[in-house]
Design a protein around this motif. Sequence first.
Motif, PDB file in Angstrom:
ATOM      1  N   ILE A  63     106.747-136.783  -7.049  1.00  0.00           N
ATOM      2  CA  ILE A  63     106.504-135.845  -8.131  1.00  0.00           C
ATOM      3  C   ILE A  63     107.887-135.442  -8.619  1.00  0.00           C
ATOM      4  O   ILE A  63     108.760-135.085  -7.813  1.00  0.00           O
ATOM      5  CB  ILE A  63     105.700-134.617  -7.682  1.00  0.00           C
ATOM      6  N   VAL A  64     108.093-135.529  -9.916  1.00  0.00           N
ATOM      7  CA  VAL A  64     109.399-135.237 -10.487  1.00  0.00           C
ATOM      8  C   VAL A  64     109.203-134.219 -11.606  1.00  0.00           C
ATOM      9  O   VAL A  64     108.385-134.416 -12.499  1.00  0.00           O
ATOM     10  CB  VAL A  64     110.051-136.511 -11.072  1.00  0.00           C
ATOM     11  N   ILE A  65     109.926-133.112 -11.538  1.00  0.00           N
ATOM     12  CA  ILE A  65     109.862-132.056 -12.541  1.00  0.00           C
ATOM     13  C   ILE A  65     111.162-132.107 -13.331  1.00  0.00           C
ATOM     14  O   ILE A  65     112.242-132.187 -12.733  1.00  0.00           O
ATOM     15  CB  ILE A  65     109.741-130.661 -11.881  1.00  0.00           C
ATOM     16  N   GLY A  66     111.067-132.027 -14.666  1.00  0.00           N
ATOM     17  CA  GLY A  66     112.307-132.045 -15.424  1.00  0.00           C
ATOM     18  C   GLY A  66     112.129-132.034 -16.918  1.00  0.00           C
ATOM     19  O   GLY A  66     111.209-131.405 -17.452  1.00  0.00           O
ATOM     20  N   LEU A  67     113.023-132.757 -17.577  1.00  0.00           N
ATOM     21  CA  LEU A  67     113.097-132.768 -19.038  1.00  0.00           C
ATOM     22  C   LEU A  67     113.279-134.198 -19.517  1.00  0.00           C
ATOM     23  O   LEU A  67     113.824-135.034 -18.800  1.00  0.00           O
ATOM     24  CB  LEU A  67     114.288-131.926 -19.496  1.00  0.00           C
ATOM     25  N   TYR A  89     114.067-133.512 -10.996  1.00  0.00           N
ATOM     26  CA  TYR A  89     114.193-133.037  -9.619  1.00  0.00           C
ATOM     27  C   TYR A  89     113.056-133.683  -8.832  1.00  0.00           C
ATOM     28  O   TYR A  89     111.888-133.449  -9.099  1.00  0.00           O
ATOM     29  CB  TYR A  89     114.104-131.510  -9.618  1.00  0.00           C
ATOM     30  N   PHE A  90     113.419-134.556  -7.874  1.00  0.00           N
ATOM     31  CA  PHE A  90     112.449-135.339  -7.103  1.00  0.00           C
ATOM     32  C   PHE A  90     111.948-134.557  -5.890  1.00  0.00           C
ATOM     33  O   PHE A  90     112.741-134.096  -5.071  1.00  0.00           O
ATOM     34  CB  PHE A  90     113.080-136.646  -6.630  1.00  0.00           C
ATOM     35  N   GLY A  91     110.632-134.466  -5.762  1.00  0.00           N
ATOM     36  CA  GLY A  91     110.011-133.692  -4.694  1.00  0.00           C
ATOM     37  C   GLY A  91     110.154-134.275  -3.311  1.00  0.00           C
ATOM     38  O   GLY A  91     110.290-133.543  -2.341  1.00  0.00           O
ATOM     39  N   PRO A 107     115.739-128.410  -1.651  1.00  0.00           N
ATOM     40  CA  PRO A 107     114.742-128.826  -0.665  1.00  0.00           C
ATOM     41  C   PRO A 107     113.682-129.733  -1.296  1.00  0.00           C
ATOM     42  O   PRO A 107     113.478-129.720  -2.508  1.00  0.00           O
ATOM     43  CB  PRO A 107     114.123-127.505  -0.210  1.00  0.00           C
ATOM     44  N   SER A 108     113.015-130.505  -0.455  1.00  0.00           N
ATOM     45  CA  SER A 108     111.877-131.291  -0.928  1.00  0.00           C
ATOM     46  C   SER A 108     110.746-130.324  -1.279  1.00  0.00           C
ATOM     47  O   SER A 108     110.777-129.147  -0.919  1.00  0.00           O
ATOM     48  CB  SER A 108     111.437-132.286   0.139  1.00  0.00           C
ATOM     49  N   PHE A 109     109.745-130.828  -2.001  1.00  0.00           N
ATOM     50  CA  PHE A 109     108.580-130.004  -2.339  1.00  0.00           C
ATOM     51  C   PHE A 109     107.335-130.873  -2.403  1.00  0.00           C
ATOM     52  O   PHE A 109     107.429-132.084  -2.583  1.00  0.00           O
ATOM     53  CB  PHE A 109     108.799-129.220  -3.639  1.00  0.00           C
ATOM     54  N   VAL A 150     106.830-133.935 -16.589  1.00  0.00           N
ATOM     55  CA  VAL A 150     106.507-134.105 -15.169  1.00  0.00           C
ATOM     56  C   VAL A 150     106.100-135.553 -14.955  1.00  0.00           C
ATOM     57  O   VAL A 150     105.327-136.109 -15.733  1.00  0.00           O
ATOM     58  CB  VAL A 150     105.368-133.165 -14.722  1.00  0.00           C
ATOM     59  N   GLY A 151     106.632-136.155 -13.892  1.00  0.00           N
ATOM     60  CA  GLY A 151     106.249-137.504 -13.504  1.00  0.00           C
ATOM     61  C   GLY A 151     105.462-137.469 -12.209  1.00  0.00           C
ATOM     62  O   GLY A 151     105.774-136.688 -11.314  1.00  0.00           O
ATOM     63  N   LEU A 152     104.442-138.308 -12.122  1.00  0.00           N
ATOM     64  CA  LEU A 152     103.583-138.366 -10.931  1.00  0.00           C
ATOM     65  C   LEU A 152     103.435-139.808 -10.462  1.00  0.00           C
ATOM     66  O   LEU A 152     103.208-140.707 -11.268  1.00  0.00           O
ATOM     67  CB  LEU A 152     102.186-137.826 -11.245  1.00  0.00           C
TER      68      LEU A 152
END
Length: 183
Positions: A63-67, A89-91, A107-109, A150-152
């Motif tokens: 899961i990646v959160i970003g722009l 930001y890679f979980g 940290p990981s998430f 967001v990437g999944l």
Amino acid sequence: MDLPTSWNLDDKPTHLNVDSSGLRVNQDSNQFGAIRANHPIPPQCKLFYFEVDIIGEVKNERIVIGLCEKSYNLNNTNGLGCDDRSWGYFGYNGTVWYSSNSRTYGPSFSTGDTIGCCLNFKNNTVFFTKNGINLGIAIRNLKGTLYPCVGLHSKVEATIEVNFGSRKFKYEATTSNDMANLH
């Protein structure tokens, strides 16, 4: 000035399903896919923050959160930040990726966490939060027409829900260090 308010239902891979609110995304296949917001973040707002709740069963998956920019390929199997049109930001390992470079960041998430992303046009930086805690500046010198993204990629069904400000955020800038990152 239109702000991001939901995911763009017309600009996403077919295996990402969005609920009627336009905020919750479900990934139902073992393929990577990303989704971007319905509007870019206007530079005039100077500061834009959003949070993503990780709801579905996710264990050591991507899961990646970003722009991202409009030209970013939402089917890019490498993920956000693995090109020069996205940042993420890679979980699974806590790294930040930008311009095909990575570095250890936070940290990981995974399931149950809330990850926030703040774009500051005043100093062209991005910082992330985890469960309301500021993790510090992740990316500098960021410019362009940028969308929350967001990437999944999960082997099991993955679900996330975004908060673009329609409800209270977990992150509250309460310390002088937090406030410094906002200016």
